[in-house]
Scaffold this active site. Structure first.
Site, PDB file in Angstrom:
ATOM      1  N   LYS A  72       0.982  -1.135  -0.194  1.00 47.02           N
ATOM      2  CA  LYS A  72      -0.045   0.086   0.077  1.00 47.02           C
ATOM      3  C   LYS A  72       0.814   1.250  -0.076  1.00 47.02           C
ATOM      4  O   LYS A  72       2.121   1.424   0.530  1.00 47.02           O
ATOM      5  CB  LYS A  72      -1.026  -0.057   1.389  1.00 47.02           C
TER       6      LYS A  72
ATOM      7  N   HIS B 297      -7.045  11.315   4.462  1.00 40.18           N
ATOM      8  CA  HIS B 297      -8.105  11.314   5.569  1.00 40.18           C
ATOM      9  C   HIS B 297      -9.154  12.196   5.583  1.00 40.18           C
ATOM     10  O   HIS B 297      -9.975  12.291   5.913  1.00 40.18           O
ATOM     11  CB  HIS B 297      -7.540  10.834   6.974  1.00 40.18           C
TER      12      HIS B 297
ATOM     13  N   ASP C  68      -9.014   1.845  -0.139  1.00 34.14           N
ATOM     14  CA  ASP C  68      -8.813   2.445   1.161  1.00 34.14           C
ATOM     15  C   ASP C  68     -10.132   2.753   1.624  1.00 34.14           C
ATOM     16  O   ASP C  68     -11.201   2.592   0.953  1.00 34.14           O
ATOM     17  CB  ASP C  68      -7.888   3.625   1.127  1.00 34.14           C
TER      18      ASP C  68
END
Length: 334
Positions: A163, A176, A247
């Site tokens: 990742k 995020h 994700d």
């Protein structure tokens, strides 16, 4: 398929019902789900008992600031410490990284959890979310560590997940909380960020997790929503045949696809096998979104942890000389 989050240290009746759904591939655990080694093993067993088919139990146990299980587990160093050690002693740095992978995987597996989403193979070039989670800013050094880490995970019975494809380390923004765009052309990405992914795929990595980053010179949408990135580049050009995870759809950079259903469909339409729905409040709507879809279930079986491991014997194959390397103190308990 969906990999879902649950609220606490025990399953609620509603969460047990979710696990009955054919679209649920398993559960991803967080700090909120952990109280002790015994408790997390019991939770893992309860998750499996609630599902009518084999399911995955996953966690982010990278080391450093991203380590969900702490009390009773070894305090794992961030990957950057191995890159720093590599500059003056490459062999001991690689040995320490292998021991880190084996120790992490053994502890996680001994707790009834199948896999940690590891390793991070992004380049360490200042991204706010990546930081010391990356081995190095040098693609070749990251590639070298990636090979070693994947092999060590396999030796401990854990699948390896690379990742965040195709590379999250060069953009500044934290996906995020913000949208992120990388303006570089594909040729530059292939010469830099994709190098560790190539190495990991060649080493036999089992899964890849996508980034929520947009690379506008390659495709107009975030990579996890992009058939160009998943089907044409990752699978077609790079030959990856394993499982592709999105994700988390609760991250701000995923909102470009609209509401919860739009995000789920965008990932699946692009070629993701499993969509991460880490926030329990989004699970019901996500399950409703996948009703009637054809889902890839067979691919996930290979990610289930291999071989039963007991906690007492988890270090049996670990060389004690690597438990506390000078730059990476991961042999002590948190």
């Amino acid at each position: 398929m969906l990999l879902i989050g649950v609220a606490g240290t025990e399953l609620s009746a509603q969460e047990r019902d979710w696990l009955q759904h054919d679209a649920v591939a398993g559960v991803v655990l967080f700090k909120r789900n952990f109280a002790s080694r015994t408790q997390v093993a019991e939770l893992s067993a309860a998750i499996r008992a609630a599902a009518p088919r084999p399911v995955l139990v996953c966690v982010d146990q990278e080391g450093g600031r991203v380590q969900r299980f702490r009390e009773g587990f070894s305090a794992l160093a961030p990957l950057q410490s191995f890159g720093a050690q590599y500059a003056h002693d490459p062999e001991s740095a690689l040995a320490a990284a292998r021991a880190h992978a084996q120790l992490m995987a053994s502890e996680v597996r001994a707790s009834g959890v199948d896999l940690s989403f590891a390793p991070v193979v992004d380049l360490g070039r200042g991204n706010r979310a990546i930081g010391d989670r990356a081995f190095s800013d040098d693609p070749q050094i990251v590639a070298t560590f990636t090979r070693a880490y994947v092999q060590a995970l396999h030796g401990a019975g854990m699948a390896a997940t690379l990742k965040h494809f195709p590379g999250h380390g060069t953009v500044l923004e934290d996906t995020h909380v913000d949208h992120a765009s990388d303006p570089r052309p594909l040729e530059v990405l292939q010469a830099e960020d994709l190098v560790p992914f190539v190495a990991g795929i060649e080493a036999g990595a089992d899964a890849v997790m996508m980034a929520h980053v947009v690379y506008p010179q390659v495709a107009p949408e975030p990579a996890g929503y992009s058939q160009r990135w998943i089907e044409q580049i990752l699978r077609g050009q790079m030959g990856f045949c394993g499982v592709v995870f999105s994700d988390d759809i609760g991250m701000a950079a995923s909102f470009s696809a609209g509401g919860v259903a739009g995000r789920v469909h965008a990932h699946l339409d692009a070629g993701c096998d499993v969509v991460l729905v880490c926030h329990p409040e989004l699970v019901a709507e996500s399950l409703q979104a996948v009703q009637g879809r054809s889902l890839n279930t067979a691919a996930l079986i290979g990610l289930i942890g291999r071989g039963a491991l007991g906690w007492d014997g988890l270090l049996a194959g670990t060389d004690a000389s690597f438990t506390t390397p000078p730059s990476a103190h991961f042999g002590t308990t948190a």
